[in-house]
Design a protein around this motif. Structure first.
Motif, PDB file in Angstrom:
ATOM      1  N   ASP A   1       1.658  -1.904  14.003  1.00 25.57           N
ATOM      2  CA  ASP A   1       1.081  -3.252  14.087  1.00 25.57           C
ATOM      3  C   ASP A   1       1.780  -4.205  13.119  1.00 25.57           C
ATOM      4  OD1 ASP A   1      -0.650  -5.256  15.026  1.00 25.57           O
ATOM      5  OD2 ASP A   1      -2.080  -4.882  13.406  1.00 25.57           O
TER       6      ASP A   1
ATOM      7  N   HIS B   1      -6.138  -9.061  10.344  1.00 27.29           N
ATOM      8  CA  HIS B   1      -7.427  -8.632  10.896  1.00 27.29           C
ATOM      9  C   HIS B   1      -8.177  -7.667   9.969  1.00 27.29           C
ATOM     10  CE1 HIS B   1      -6.130  -4.542  12.652  1.00 27.29           C
ATOM     11  NE2 HIS B   1      -5.112  -4.993  11.942  1.00 27.29           N
ATOM     12  N   HIS B   2      -7.694  -7.504   8.731  1.00 25.35           N
ATOM     13  CA  HIS B   2      -8.387  -6.594   7.809  1.00 25.35           C
ATOM     14  C   HIS B   2      -9.605  -7.275   7.199  1.00 25.35           C
ATOM     15  CE1 HIS B   2      -4.373  -4.697   7.980  1.00 25.35           C
ATOM     16  NE2 HIS B   2      -5.054  -3.589   7.824  1.00 25.35           N
TER      17      HIS B   2
ATOM     18  N   THR C   1      -3.464  -7.031  14.509  1.00 23.59           N
ATOM     19  CA  THR C   1      -2.918  -8.374  14.273  1.00 23.59           C
ATOM     20  C   THR C   1      -2.141  -8.833  15.497  1.00 23.59           C
ATOM     21  OG1 THR C   1      -2.824  -7.966  11.890  1.00 23.59           O
ATOM     22  CG2 THR C   1      -1.457  -9.749  12.734  1.00 23.59           C
TER      23      THR C   1
ATOM     24  N   ASP D   1      -2.508   0.329  16.388  1.00 21.80           N
ATOM     25  CA  ASP D   1      -3.758   0.232  15.634  1.00 21.80           C
ATOM     26  C   ASP D   1      -4.968   0.773  16.393  1.00 21.80           C
ATOM     27  OD1 ASP D   1      -2.601  -0.753  13.371  1.00 21.80           O
ATOM     28  OD2 ASP D   1      -3.820  -2.564  13.265  1.00 21.80           O
TER      29      ASP D   1
HETATM   30 MN   LIG Z   1      -3.093  -3.880  11.783  1.00 17.34          MN
END
Ligand SMILES: [Mn+2]
Length: 352
Positions: A39, A126-127, A153, A183
């Motif tokens: 990713d 996106h974390h 992401t 991911d």
């Molecule tokens: Mn990721």
């Protein structure tokens, strides 16, 4: 092409907020994080193709100089710059994707710290643990877009491309598909949503190379990786209800493998019946790098990793533990206790 995903109001807003800094830049530096995964590489290469198509000069940089073998087939991977220390390349804008905090960019951030602080720096990620380190004109507003509901992401990049009205070439689609497939472990994780599947459908319709992605990410591996996996699996042991194993420099040397060749082993171990949490420890200089995974309901490994200064997602996270075997064992016991506490807190019965 039939129906395609429409970016929602949030995406249209955030896309509009991010765009001025991109529009103003001629040369864009896109670093991806150390110990990169598909990713990190796929979302970064994907946005590189999109912005190059919009006339930008984009340089993608591997922060630790490493491009994972599984991602070297991606269009544009051969042009990735490998950072080896020294001043950062000249750029009007830094665009960091899939990095939850700037330390994930290793020496590139440590050495370029002032450059990052001065901005403009945009963050797309996106974390859930993202620290919003993006800045434009000293402001974080408009410089950070974090969507923790996105499975990857790369999923975000596709939706942003739609909102920006940028055409998606097959090369970009392949890179973004690799990010999503990496991911989500090929659409298997709980983070996979109806939107993820719709994005994947659009990527395939745009000409993404599904066979290339699946073969490179999940099917083909060198013999050295088979040897390394054998060593990792044979060492799997329990600490309470935590299943753990480790990777040492000796194991890597014996297998003739690089650290990255262990990729996927932790997810295989996570399926072990009775494991509430799985921990795979990489032995480094005076420290361990720990990957944590769980399939257990009510267990949030990001919260556990955060207790040790790390972060990640609810079902997949990581942190670093200083010390040797004694500290490793204490960490594993602590993870077991924290896990039991989480399960008790969420009211689930603790099975024996
Ligand atoms: Mn990721």
């Amino acid at each position: 092409m039939g129906q395609v995903v429409e970016p929602d109001e949030t995406y249209r807003e955030r896309a509009a907020a991010l765009w001025p800094a991109i529009a103003a830049a001629r040369r864009i530096l896109c670093p991806f994080h150390i110990n990169a995964d598909p990713d990190a590489v796929g979302s970064t290469l994907g946005i590189c193709h999109l912005l190059a198509g919009a006339g930008k000069a984009v340089t993608v940089v591997a922060s630790d100089g490493e491009v994972p073998a599984t991602t070297r087939f991606l269009p544009g991977a051969g042009d990735i710059a490998r950072y080896g220390g020294g001043p950062l390349p000249d750029a009007d804008l830094i665009l960091a994707l899939d990095s939850s905090d700037p330390e994930r960019l290793g020496d590139l951030f440590a050495i370029g710290r002032e450059r990052f602080a001065a901005g403009p720096t945009l963050v797309i990620d996106h974390h859930v643990t993202n620290t919003r380190f993006g800045t434009v004109d000293g402001e974080a507003a408009g410089a950070n877009f974090v969507d923790e509901r996105a499975a990857a992401t790369a999923e975000m990049v596709y939706l942003l491309a739609r909102a920006w009205g940028l055409p998606l070439a097959p090369e970009a689609a392949t890179c973004l598909l690799a990010g999503v497939y990496g991911d989500t472990l090929s659409l298997q994780t709980t983070s996979t949503t109806p939107r993820t599947l719709r994005v994947v459908a659009d990527l395939l319709a745009a000409g993404a190379d599904l066979t290339g992605v699946v073969n490179n990410l999940y099917r083909t591996r060198p013999y050295s990786a088979v040897r390394l996996w054998g060593a990792i699996l044979s060492r799997a042991a329990w600490s309470g209800q935590v299943l753990w194993s480790e990777i040492t420099p000796e194991m890597l040397a014996e297998a003739g493998a690089g650290d990255g060749e262990a990729g996927g082993a932790i997810n295989f171990l996570t399926g072990t019946v009775g494991a509430r949490v799985t921990v795979l420890l990489h032995r480094g200089e005076g420290e361990w790098r720990a990957g944590l995974r769980t399939l257990a309901e009510g267990v949030d490994v990001a919260a556990i990793a955060a207790r040790f200064g790390g972060g990640g997602h609810r079902k997949a996270a990581g942190c670093r533990i200083a010390g040797g075997p004694a500290e490793r064992d204490a960490f594993l016991r602590a993870v077991d206790e924290l896990t039991a506490g989480q399960i008790a807190d969420c009211g689930l019965r603790i099975a024996d």
